[in-house]
Design an enzyme around this catalytic site. Structure first.
Site, short mmCIF file in Angstrom:
data_model
loop_
_atom_site.label_atom_id
_atom_site.label_comp_id
_atom_site.label_asym_id
_atom_site.label_seq_id
_atom_site.Cartn_x
_atom_site.Cartn_y
_atom_site.Cartn_z
CG HIS A 115 45.48 43.49 52.27
ND1 HIS A 115 46.50 42.85 52.93
CD2 HIS A 115 45.70 43.25 50.95
CE1 HIS A 115 47.29 42.25 52.06
NE2 HIS A 115 46.83 42.49 50.85
NE ARG A 122 53.69 41.52 48.87
CZ ARG A 122 54.31 42.06 47.81
NH1 ARG A 122 55.19 43.03 47.99
NH2 ARG A 122 54.06 41.64 46.60
CE1 TYR A 168 27.92 41.25 36.34
CE2 TYR A 168 30.23 40.87 35.81
CZ TYR A 168 29.04 41.53 35.57
OH TYR A 168 28.96 42.47 34.58
#
Length: 818
Positions: free
Chosen positions: A80, A34, A124
């Site tokens: 993931h 990570r 969007y």
């Protein structure tokens, strides 16, 4: 406790051991999976998965944009298994040109701003890969990197990308793991590639010191100025260091007001937060002189305007902004990355070495893949060549065969070819049987042989691979190089108190009881000779201002006590006060003994300057006429509890100390009106722990002052008596004698004039500051005081009330007259 089911058993474990083991597993998972980037491609797993997911979807730089939600879903569903916010936030940052020096994602829509405005929702916005990202995935289909199974073992994903760009160096990385963190700054791609070239050309043996001649410093996406180079050098050489990063500013005049204009801010600074915090500092009074702040940033670029108040020092305000706001930040470099799966502290050479090694590994794997592919093609072409010379036989065999498998078998038996070769022959189109096509096959066979020969050379020779690396990097440089954005100020330093205080002229006043203060010289206005003066400080009846010095805030003040100790202060460290304020006790500022007091003061330039201190001497005189000369160098390293300046003999005390150049003429005056003049060379320079020699014979009077004048100077000697009389006399009126004499008359002492209290060397352009024991001060031009003979009593300089007297006199130099 619940019952144990059949077939189960209870295994006792030590809770401490289990906690240690579990925490180590957790921390390593965070470190590897990570928080830390891999040194080879400079990516964390989530970044790598985003790019690979886009690659799988075919979202290249010339493809149509796709909704961000589509990519997030692809990455989440396949590679993931974490929150969608973590994937989207990663992708947003990869698209922000103020976050990455070379963005890896081409975004369309609202992807946030420098004000930390959030991006639009993923439904969007649209994305695709940037061209430079394709360089990171190039050749991935050629078995250049190891693949691993995804979280559910249904798909494979790359463990690393076969990047052609040194991404960790040019884009940097940051992350917080367990027990460690990384903060790697970005660099310019052209400088980085030049450094890699130099590293390769020097047989991978180039020192870090030489590498930083190519990679000069980090290059941040938001520009700014790297202020000072020591931190940069330490960071690049060791992997750890602190870099001072400043905004890029300039001054403009808008509507008659001075303005500070900011065009670039430091990396990772939130613009709106910076402005709001600055406004808070202004309200709190920590930053003064700013009238208004305007954010005029738009799509064309960043522009913040600090409108200043009238009659303010713009440089001082700018330094305060650097000191107290995010216009100046400290970027703490900590280069930690995963090397072979383990976190390591690296310097810039280590980053280059690991990238070059990775490119060698990728080229070897790519070459093996291509070699295998070309060898297979050669094998097929050999089959073609065997059969094309016997086309009629081949056609007859095929026509007689019942099916494809029988035809393959017959071709294998007749022409001694492999199964792959026979199948490829059957797949040939009729047009391939023409004479022209046959020639093309022979040509291809020859070309492939040459390629195979080259590929074998690539595998066997290190130098050939380095040449390929350089060629590919040169191509990268031509495509993506751009000018450096962050400037480097090699001689910058951290903001200190001196930068925050204007170097204005001030009046230093010290009372008989030992109170000191500084006041701006502008508070004292000129008056004519014979005036009554302005009200000074309010003091006790038993106290009055005894000493007065004219200085600038950045000067150094050496304080000498009557017992021969020396202390050190910067003028701006002296408490500021108005004309009527009392000041602060000196013993509260320096470590003065209770039975000692400060009698003399010297204003100097920078005593840290070695050349300066070697050019000057400190000349001291006691009340009994003992004189001593010591190099200023001996006073350039002050200590908290002071240093010894002179050994004072019994019954004597230090009176005066002045700064000289060692080749002037010394004037020492007595309170009964006598003065002696001798060459400074008559006094040998000694160390701090000596007592000095006789300068003037003293009987029933005492020394009141000393000056040192260059023998070529053409000014005058000014004397002032305690009842306000004074005059100027030409220096030539005082003959040169040997030290130790009685001196000659300099003023006619009478009951009307009172004893002599001060001597000064002056010129026509200077001013004179006179302070009365009552606290009243007056400032008059020297030109108003007549030049008279030695034996006269002079003229009245200032009007005194009954029981009042002159406490001290100071010269205001012509360079600091209002």
């Amino acid at each position: 406790m619940s019952k144990i089911s059949e077939g189960e058993k209870l295994i006792p474990i030590n809770i401490e051991d289990e906690m240690k083991s579990s925490y180590i597993d957790y921390s390593m998972s965070v470190i590897v999976s990570r928080a830390l980037p891999d040194v080879r491609d400079g990516l964390k797993p989530v970044h790598r998965r985003v790019l690979y997911g886009m690659y799988q979807l075919g979202l290249f730089s010339k493809s149509q944009y796709k909704k961000s939600a589509r990519i997030v879903g692809e990455v989440l569903g396949k590679y993931h298994p974490h929150g969608d916010i973590s994937v989207y936030d990663t992708m947003v940052r990869m698209a922000q040109n103020w976050s990455l020096r070379y963005p890896l994602v081409d975004g369309q829509g609202n992807f946030g701003s420098l004000d930390a405005d959030p991006p639009a929702a993923m439904r969007y916005t649209e994305v695709r890969m940037e061209k430079i990202s394709e360089e990171m995935l190039l050749d991935i289909q050629k078995e250049t990197v190891d693949m691993k199974l995804n979280f559910d073992d249904s798909l494979e994903e790359p463990t690393i990308l076969p990047t052609r760009i040194p991404n960790l160096i040019i884009n940097g990385s940051s992350g917080i793991a367990v027990g460690m963190a990384t903060n790697i700054p970005p660099h310019n791609i052209k400088e980085t590639i030049k450094a890699i070239f130099a590293y390769i050309d020097n047989n991978n043996n180039l020192s870090v010191e030489k590498i930083i001649k190519y990679i000069k410093a980090p290059d941040f996406p938001t520009g700014g100025i790297i202020y000072g180079y020591d931190g940069v050098k330490k960071a690049l050489c060791t992997g750890r260091g602190r870099i001072i990063l400043r905004a890029k500013v300039h001054f403009e005049e808008i509507d008659g007001r001075k303005c500070i204009i900011v065009n670039e801010i430091p990396y990772q600074v939130n613009k709106s937060d910076m402005i709001s915090k600055t406004i808070e500092l202004i309200k709190e009074g920590r930053i003064e002189g700013i009238y208004q702040i305007r954010d005029e940033s738009d799509r064309k670029g960043l522009r913040i305007v600090y409108v200043l108040k009238q009659n303010t020092n713009s440089n001082i305000i700018l330094n305060k902004l650097f000191q107290f706001t995010s216009l100046q930040i400290y970027f703490n470099v900590n280069i930690i990355a995963l090397v072979n799966g383990k976190p390591e502290q690296l310097n810039i050479k280590d980053l280059i070495k690991n990238f070059v090694d990775h490119r060698h590994d990728v080229i070897i794997k790519r070459t093996k893949y291509e070699l295998k592919k070309y060898k297979h093609r050669i094998h097929i072409l050999i089959g073609f060549l065997k059969i094309l010379n016997h086309l009629d036989i081949m056609i007859q065999l095929i026509r007689k065969s019942k099916n494809r498998n029988e035809a393959c078998g017959e071709l294998i038996k007749k022409f001694d070819i492999s199964d792959d070769q026979s199948k490829s022959v059957l797949d040939l189109r009729l047009q391939s049987l023409t004479t022209l096509e046959q020639e093309n096959i022979k040509k291809e066979y020859k070309e492939l042989n040459n390629k195979i020969k080259f590929l074998k050379e690539v595998l066997s020779k290190y130098s050939v691979r380095t040449k390929i690396i350089k060629e590919e990097l040169l191509e990268i440089q031509k495509k993506y190089q751009d000018p450096r954005r962050t400037q480097i100020d090699h001689y910058g330093r951290e903001v200190n108190m001196e930068d925050l205080i204007e170097n204005e002229q001030v009046v230093l006043t010290i009372s008989k009881a030992g109170y000191i203060k500084r006041t701006s010289l502008s508070e004292y206005k000129r008056q004519g000779r014979g005036g009554i003066g302005n009200r000074g400080a309010i003091t006790k009846e038993s106290d009055y201002f005894k000493h007065l010095l004219i200085a600038t805030n950045h000067q150094y003040l050496l304080l000498f006590t009557e017992k021969g100790k020396c202390f050190w202060l910067r003028v701006y460290e002296i408490p500021e006060g108005s004309k009527i304020s009392k000041g602060r006790a000196i013993q509260n500022i320096i470590n003065l003994q209770k039975d000692d007091k400060v009698n003399a003061y010297i204003l100097t330039g920078n005593i840290s300057d070695k050349k300066y201190v070697k050019d000057y001497y400190v000349m001291m005189v006691t009340k009994k006429g003992i004189i001593k000369k010591t190099s200023l160098e001996h006073y350039s390293r002050p200590r908290k509890y002071g240093i010894n300046a002179i050994v004072i003999r019994k019954g004597d005390s230090l009176l005066e100390a002045i700064l000289t150049k060692g080749n002037g003429h010394v004037f020492i005056a007595l309170n009964k009106g006598r003065i002696i003049r001798f060459s400074e060379k008559k006094v040998r320079a000694t160390g701090r722990n000596s007592s000095g020699v006789i300068g003037l014979t003293v009987k029933d009077d005492m020394t009141i002052g000393m000056i040192c004048v260059d023998k070529r100077d053409k000014g005058q000697l000014l004397v002032v008596s305690e009842k306000g009389f004074g005059k100027r006399s030409n220096l030539k009126d005082y003959r040169l004698t040997n030290r130790g004499g009685k001196g000659i008359k300099t003023i006619n002492i009478t009951k009307k004039t009172g004893n002599l209290i001060s001597i000064q060397y002056v010129s026509e352009e200077d001013d004179l500051m006179i302070i009365k024991k009552s606290g009243v001060m007056i400032r008059i031009p020297i030109s108003d005081i007549r030049i008279m003979g030695r034996a006269t009593q002079g003229v009245r300089l200032v009007y005194l009330k009954e029981n009042d007297a002159i406490a001290d006199v100071a010269k205001v130099y012509k360079t600091i007259i209002d």
